[in-house]
Write a protein that holds these residues in place. Structure first.
Motif, PDB file in Angstrom:
ATOM      1  N   ARG A 171       0.839  -1.217   0.000  1.00  0.00           N
ATOM      2  CA  ARG A 171       0.000   0.000   0.000  1.00  0.00           C
ATOM      3  C   ARG A 171       0.868   1.260   0.000  1.00  0.00           C
ATOM      4  O   ARG A 171       0.553   2.240  -0.675  1.00  0.00           O
ATOM      5  CB  ARG A 171      -0.941  -0.007   1.201  1.00  0.00           C
ATOM      6  N   GLU A 211       2.266   1.787  -3.502  1.00  0.00           N
ATOM      7  CA  GLU A 211       1.203   2.281  -4.384  1.00  0.00           C
ATOM      8  C   GLU A 211       0.932   3.763  -4.126  1.00  0.00           C
ATOM      9  O   GLU A 211       0.834   4.553  -5.065  1.00  0.00           O
ATOM     10  CB  GLU A 211      -0.072   1.471  -4.172  1.00  0.00           C
ATOM     11  N   ASP A 212       0.832   4.157  -2.862  1.00  0.00           N
ATOM     12  CA  ASP A 212       0.578   5.560  -2.518  1.00  0.00           C
ATOM     13  C   ASP A 212       1.712   6.462  -2.994  1.00  0.00           C
ATOM     14  O   ASP A 212       1.482   7.555  -3.515  1.00  0.00           O
ATOM     15  CB  ASP A 212       0.377   5.720  -1.011  1.00  0.00           C
ATOM     16  N   GLY A 233      -4.405  -1.269  -9.017  1.00  0.00           N
ATOM     17  CA  GLY A 233      -3.669  -1.210  -7.757  1.00  0.00           C
ATOM     18  C   GLY A 233      -2.672  -2.339  -7.620  1.00  0.00           C
ATOM     19  O   GLY A 233      -2.526  -3.193  -8.480  1.00  0.00           O
TER      20      GLY A 233
END
Length: 150
Positions: free
Chosen positions: A75, A78-79, A100
């Motif tokens: 995560r 990805e951010d 994603g």
């Protein structure tokens, strides 16, 4: 991340040398233990070999830690990618993240059975360990590595 203890407060460990599993008490086992300095290494109660304090993970604990931290790391990546390409937009570069990052789910918590028997070295009795019931010794002191019989 926390790892489970058995009902006596012991944490499963694995020797990086002999790969044998045993348990050491998590936290001070007594008032005397609280007063002792933290060692730079510990000794395997089964083979007597020393290793650094961060060397005693079982394979199951390592797999669990990877399973816990991998989704969070995915995560974060990805951010960061979204943020990096959002600020780098131009007429010539177009970025689109489709679907994603595919991160695995968090694993089920580990369970620590109440197995093994407690043995105490005569030289450092404030650091008891648990060894497999089938083990016959000699055992070694967790603190200094000295061999002893039970």
């Amino acid at each position: 991340m926390s790892l489970p203890l058995d009902n006596d407060g012991f944490l499963r460990r694995e020797c990086p040398h002999c790969i044998g599993q045993f348990k050491w008490h998590h936290g001070p086992a007594s008032e005397e233990a609280e007063e002792q300095p933290s060692p730079a290494s510990d000794y395997c109660p089964l083979c007597g070999q020393p290793a650094g304090l961060d060397s005693w993970w079982t394979q199951e604990q390592l797999d669990y830690a990877q399973g816990v931290f991998a989704p969070a790391a995915a995560r974060m990546v990805e951010d960061e990618l979204k943020a990096a390409f959002k600020s780098a937009r131009s007429k010539h570069v177009k970025f689109s993240l489709q679907g994603g990052v595919n991160a695995p789910g968090v694993p089920s918590p580990l369970i620590e059975p109440d197995d093994m028997v407690i043995v105490t070295s005569p030289c450092h009795s404030y650091e008891p360990v648990k060894v497999p019931e089938a083990a016959s010794g000699p055992y070694h002191c967790l603190v200094c590595g000295q061999a002893f019989a039970v």
